[in-house]
Design a protein around this motif. Sequence first.
Motif, PDB file in Angstrom:
ATOM      1  N   ASN A   1       0.825  -1.216   0.000  1.00 18.30           N
ATOM      2  CA  ASN A   1       0.000   0.000   0.000  1.00 18.30           C
ATOM      3  C   ASN A   1       0.850   1.253   0.000  1.00 18.30           C
ATOM      4  OD1 ASN A   1      -2.373  -1.484   0.020  1.00 18.30           O
ATOM      5  ND2 ASN A   1      -2.568  -1.479   2.240  1.00 18.30           N
ATOM      6  N   GLN A  57       2.193   1.777  -3.435  1.00 11.68           N
ATOM      7  CA  GLN A  57       1.134   2.290  -4.320  1.00 11.68           C
ATOM      8  C   GLN A  57       0.868   3.765  -4.053  1.00 11.68           C
ATOM      9  OE1 GLN A  57      -2.330  -0.228  -3.969  1.00 11.68           O
ATOM     10  NE2 GLN A  57      -1.176  -2.097  -4.435  1.00 11.68           N
ATOM     11  N   LEU A  58       0.867   4.138  -2.759  1.00 13.17           N
ATOM     12  CA  LEU A  58       0.635   5.546  -2.404  1.00 13.17           C
ATOM     13  C   LEU A  58       1.773   6.429  -2.914  1.00 13.17           C
ATOM     14  CD1 LEU A  58      -0.749   5.220   1.242  1.00 13.17           C
ATOM     15  CD2 LEU A  58      -1.994   6.016  -0.771  1.00 13.17           C
ATOM     16  N   SER A 114       3.651   5.799  -5.482  1.00 15.94           N
ATOM     17  CA  SER A 114       3.492   5.870  -6.936  1.00 15.94           C
ATOM     18  C   SER A 114       2.380   6.849  -7.305  1.00 15.94           C
ATOM     19  CB  SER A 114       3.188   4.483  -7.501  1.00 15.94           C
ATOM     20  OG  SER A 114       2.954   4.544  -8.890  1.00 15.94           O
ATOM     21  N   ARG A 115       1.269   6.755  -6.560  1.00 15.01           N
ATOM     22  CA  ARG A 115       0.136   7.654  -6.831  1.00 15.01           C
ATOM     23  C   ARG A 115       0.502   9.108  -6.544  1.00 15.01           C
ATOM     24  NH1 ARG A 115      -3.681   9.095  -9.992  1.00 15.01           N
ATOM     25  NH2 ARG A 115      -5.558   9.942  -9.000  1.00 15.01           N
ATOM     26  N   LYS A 116       1.264   9.319  -5.463  1.00 12.67           N
ATOM     27  CA  LYS A 116       1.710  10.665  -5.116  1.00 12.67           C
ATOM     28  C   LYS A 116       2.579  11.240  -6.228  1.00 12.67           C
ATOM     29  CE  LYS A 116       4.300  13.140  -1.529  1.00 12.67           C
ATOM     30  NZ  LYS A 116       5.499  13.516  -2.280  1.00 12.67           N
ATOM     31  N   GLU A 155       2.479  10.415  -9.363  1.00 12.54           N
ATOM     32  CA  GLU A 155       1.596  10.706 -10.494  1.00 12.54           C
ATOM     33  C   GLU A 155       0.859  12.032 -10.286  1.00 12.54           C
ATOM     34  OE1 GLU A 155      -1.062   7.475 -11.061  1.00 12.54           O
ATOM     35  OE2 GLU A 155       0.500   6.017 -11.531  1.00 12.54           O
ATOM     36  N   LEU A 156       0.352  12.225  -9.054  1.00  9.82           N
ATOM     37  CA  LEU A 156      -0.373  13.470  -8.752  1.00  9.82           C
ATOM     38  C   LEU A 156       0.552  14.673  -8.854  1.00  9.82           C
ATOM     39  CD1 LEU A 156      -2.577  12.317  -5.729  1.00  9.82           C
ATOM     40  CD2 LEU A 156      -3.370  12.934  -8.017  1.00  9.82           C
TER      41      LEU A 156
END
Length: 352
Positions: free
Chosen positions: A119, A122-123, A125-127, A129-130
Motif C-alpha cells: 500500500n 502504491q501511495l 506511486s500515486r503521489k 503521479e499526482l
Amino acid sequence: MTDNSGHDALTLIEEVIEKGGDIPEDLPGSPEDQEKLKRILGKIHEMHSFVSRMSEGDLDAKLSFRGYIAGPLKALQSSLRHLTWQAKMIAEGDLSQRVDFMGDFSLSFNRMVANLADNRDQLISRKEELERSYVALSQANNKLNILSSITRHDILNHVMVIVNYCFLLKEVITDPKLKKQLEAIEFSGKEIQHLIEFTRSYQDLGVLEPMWQRIPVIFTNPTISGLVKDITVQLPDQCYEIFADQMLVKVMYNLVENSIRHGGGVNEIRISYVDEQSLLRIIYEDNGSGISADEKEKVFKRGYGKNTGLGLFLIREILSITDITIKETGTPGKGVRFEMTVPEKYFRRCGS
C-alpha cells in the motif's frame, strides 16, 4: 504430612488455581509442610499477577523465581516486548520487520506488514503521479494566463481605437442623433475596457495552492492599509489561521472597497470571530447604510450592482475554493454584516 492433611493441601491448591483468593492463615499439615504450601500458593499468586499485568499491556512485570513454569512465561514476556518494539519500528516506517517465532500469528503479522508495504508503494506511486499532474496543470494554467494576458492586451488596444474614434467623431459631427449613438458606442467601449482590466485582478484565481492565512496580517497589505487610512478598523484579539485561496487578500480588499463605495460615509469596520468548534464564523461589519432585505442574496449574483457587478460574486467564488460560504445578515440602515462560515478542516487556532 498425613493422608488427610495431604488431601486438604491438594484441595486448597486446586481451589486457589481455579478460584483464586487469599492464602488462608490456617494451613493443613506440620509447620514445615505449611511453609512449603505457603510458598507454592505464593508462587501461584505471583504467576497470576504476572500474567494479568501482561494481559493489560504491562510488560515490565517481574517473576521472583525460575523454573519449569516461570521459564515459558518469561519467554512469552520477551516475545511480547520484541513484538512491541517491532510494531514501533513499523509505525516509524520500517516495513522490513518480520516475525518468525510465533506460529500462525507470525503468518498473519507478516502478511499485514507485506500489505502495508504494498500500500505504501502504491501511495508513493500515486503521489508521484499526482505531483506530475499538478506540474502539468500548473504549466497549462501558466500558459493560459499568458494567452489570456496577450488576448486581453489586444482587445484593449482595439477597444481603445473605438473609443478614440468616437471621441474624434463627436468633435466633427453636429447631428444630435448621431452624437447620441456615438456616445452610446463610446460608453460601451469604456465599459468593456473596465471589465477587461477588472479580470486582470482575478487571472490567478485557483491557480496557486491555498495556504494558511491570518486576517489581521492581510490587513497590513499595502493595498488594504492604504484604503482604510481614514477608517477605524477593529480586528479580533483571538488568533486563527484560515486555509484559503491566496486571493483571500482580494476578498478583504473588495469587502472594504464595497463599504467605502456603497456604505454612505463608513468610518468604522469591525472584524470578529465566532468559534463554534465544528466551524468558524468570520464576521465583517461596518457602520454604513447596510443592504436592503431584498438585495441580500442578489448582491452576490454576477452582473448585479452599480459598477462591474463582479466584486461580491468573485468574493464568493474565491472563498468557495476551500468550501467557505458567505452571506449578508446585517440590518438595513445599521451597516453591512457579512458572515463567512469556515468548515472545521479549513481553520485552526494559532500554534495548533
